[in-house]
Design a protein around this motif. Structure first.
Motif, PDB file in Angstrom:
ATOM      1  N   CYS A   1       0.853  -1.269  -0.157  1.00 48.67           N
ATOM      2  CA  CYS A   1       0.073  -0.057   0.141  1.00 48.67           C
ATOM      3  C   CYS A   1       0.900   1.309   0.026  1.00 48.67           C
ATOM      4  O   CYS A   1       1.871   1.288   0.695  1.00 48.67           O
ATOM      5  CB  CYS A   1      -1.079  -0.005   1.364  1.00 48.67           C
ATOM      6  SG  CYS A   1      -2.078   1.548   1.481  1.00 48.67           S
TER       7      CYS A   1
ATOM      8  N   GLN B   1       2.103   4.819  -2.538  1.00 49.88           N
ATOM      9  CA  GLN B   1       2.087   5.817  -3.854  1.00 49.88           C
ATOM     10  C   GLN B   1       3.603   5.930  -4.413  1.00 49.88           C
ATOM     11  O   GLN B   1       4.481   5.706  -3.505  1.00 49.88           O
ATOM     12  CB  GLN B   1       1.631   7.299  -3.741  1.00 49.88           C
ATOM     13  CG  GLN B   1       0.283   7.246  -3.179  1.00 49.88           C
ATOM     14  CD  GLN B   1       0.116   7.837  -1.733  1.00 49.88           C
ATOM     15  OE1 GLN B   1       0.891   8.539  -1.203  1.00 49.88           O
ATOM     16  NE2 GLN B   1      -0.890   6.968  -0.884  1.00 49.88           N
TER      17      GLN B   1
ATOM     18  N   ASN C   1       5.634   2.020  -4.508  1.00 47.93           N
ATOM     19  CA  ASN C   1       4.782   2.455  -3.347  1.00 47.93           C
ATOM     20  C   ASN C   1       5.143   2.948  -1.989  1.00 47.93           C
ATOM     21  O   ASN C   1       4.923   2.737  -1.078  1.00 47.93           O
ATOM     22  CB  ASN C   1       3.814   1.108  -3.030  1.00 47.93           C
ATOM     23  CG  ASN C   1       2.555   1.183  -4.156  1.00 47.93           C
ATOM     24  OD1 ASN C   1       2.344   1.909  -4.940  1.00 47.93           O
ATOM     25  ND2 ASN C   1       2.161  -0.066  -3.818  1.00 47.93           N
TER      26      ASN C   1
ATOM     27  N   SER D   1      -4.321   5.682  -2.223  1.00 43.22           N
ATOM     28  CA  SER D   1      -3.123   4.651  -2.355  1.00 43.22           C
ATOM     29  C   SER D   1      -3.255   3.717  -3.396  1.00 43.22           C
ATOM     30  O   SER D   1      -4.322   3.209  -3.461  1.00 43.22           O
ATOM     31  CB  SER D   1      -2.474   4.323  -1.026  1.00 43.22           C
ATOM     32  OG  SER D   1      -2.232   5.024  -0.190  1.00 43.22           O
ATOM     33  N   ASN D   2      -2.275   3.072  -3.972  1.00 42.20           N
ATOM     34  CA  ASN D   2      -2.405   1.800  -4.734  1.00 42.20           C
ATOM     35  C   ASN D   2      -2.462   0.776  -3.816  1.00 42.20           C
ATOM     36  O   ASN D   2      -1.718   0.773  -2.522  1.00 42.20           O
ATOM     37  CB  ASN D   2      -1.046   1.669  -5.662  1.00 42.20           C
ATOM     38  CG  ASN D   2      -0.974   2.768  -6.517  1.00 42.20           C
ATOM     39  OD1 ASN D   2      -1.672   2.976  -7.344  1.00 42.20           O
ATOM     40  ND2 ASN D   2       0.446   3.223  -6.693  1.00 42.20           N
TER      41      ASN D   2
ATOM     42  N   CYS E   1      -2.318  -3.470  -3.296  1.00 38.00           N
ATOM     43  CA  CYS E   1      -2.134  -4.832  -3.974  1.00 38.00           C
ATOM     44  C   CYS E   1      -3.584  -5.784  -3.558  1.00 38.00           C
ATOM     45  O   CYS E   1      -4.345  -5.504  -2.439  1.00 38.00           O
ATOM     46  CB  CYS E   1      -0.939  -5.284  -3.155  1.00 38.00           C
ATOM     47  SG  CYS E   1      -0.904  -5.754  -1.322  1.00 38.00           S
TER      48      CYS E   1
END
Length: 193
Positions: free
Chosen positions: A125, A127, A131, A140-141, A143
């Motif tokens: 998790c 950016q 990340n 956030s990105n 997974c």
């Protein structure tokens, strides 16, 4: 746990002397804990400071760990363990137990697939690159399978990595736990109480 490689105090000394300074200050704090009545303290070293996604994103080169921070951890952890053993000798009993969590975590970083991880470079998790920038937020990105990642966010181990570290703390050999693992401590303490 790390005391600030970029602090004003750290800039007063070359890295090896700064690590010695940190160890001496840490020893004073641990002695004070003992003087206040602590009789069993588990002390962990620092993890792979230069290999966390944050450092890969900010200081790493082509996915390589930030060398100076890795060097700091490599200097700190063995000196911490030696200091704890000396403090125990001075006290005359095994009050302080060294958990070499740095070695444990470095195993994941060196060979993530051996432990069932897909990557030790990218956080589950976050950016930005790896990340490794910012906090884990709703923006956030994220997974899809956090069990495949060594790092949860830019700095912290994932739940699976923490579980593996705790297994070593509970039953690991002297290479990971010194002078003994937590299972042995619990058994000894059960006999003496």
């Amino acid at each position: 746990m790390w005391f600030g490689l970029c602090s004003a105090r750290s800039r007063q000394y070359p890295l090896p002397q700064y690590v010695k300074y940190l160890i001496s200050e840490y020893q004073k704090l641990l002695q004070k804990l003992y003087d206040l009545g602590a009789r069993r303290v588990l002390v962990t070293g620092t993890g792979p400071l230069g290999c966390v996604p944050s450092e890969l994103a900010q200081r790493g080169r082509n996915g390589e760990c930030a060398a100076e921070l890795q060097r700091a951890a490599e200097l700190f952890n063995p000196q911490l363990e030696q200091m704890l053993l000396q403090l125990n000798r001075k006290i005359g009993k095994d009050v302080f137990v060294a958990a070499n969590t740095g070695k444990m975590h470095n195993n994941f970083v060196s060979n993530p697939r051996q432990f069932g991880f897909v990557t030790a470079k990218v956080a589950c998790c976050g950016q930005g690159p790896y990340n490794g920038l910012g906090l884990c937020t709703p923006l956030s990105n994220l997974c899809s399978n956090r069990g495949q990642y060594v790092f949860w966010d830019a700095f912290h181990p994932s739940e699976k990595a923490n579980r593996l570290i705790v297994e070593e703390i509970m039953s690991g050999s002297k290479g990971y736990m010194n002078p003994m693992n937590l299972s042995t401590i619990l058994a000894l303490d059960a006999i003496t109480t």
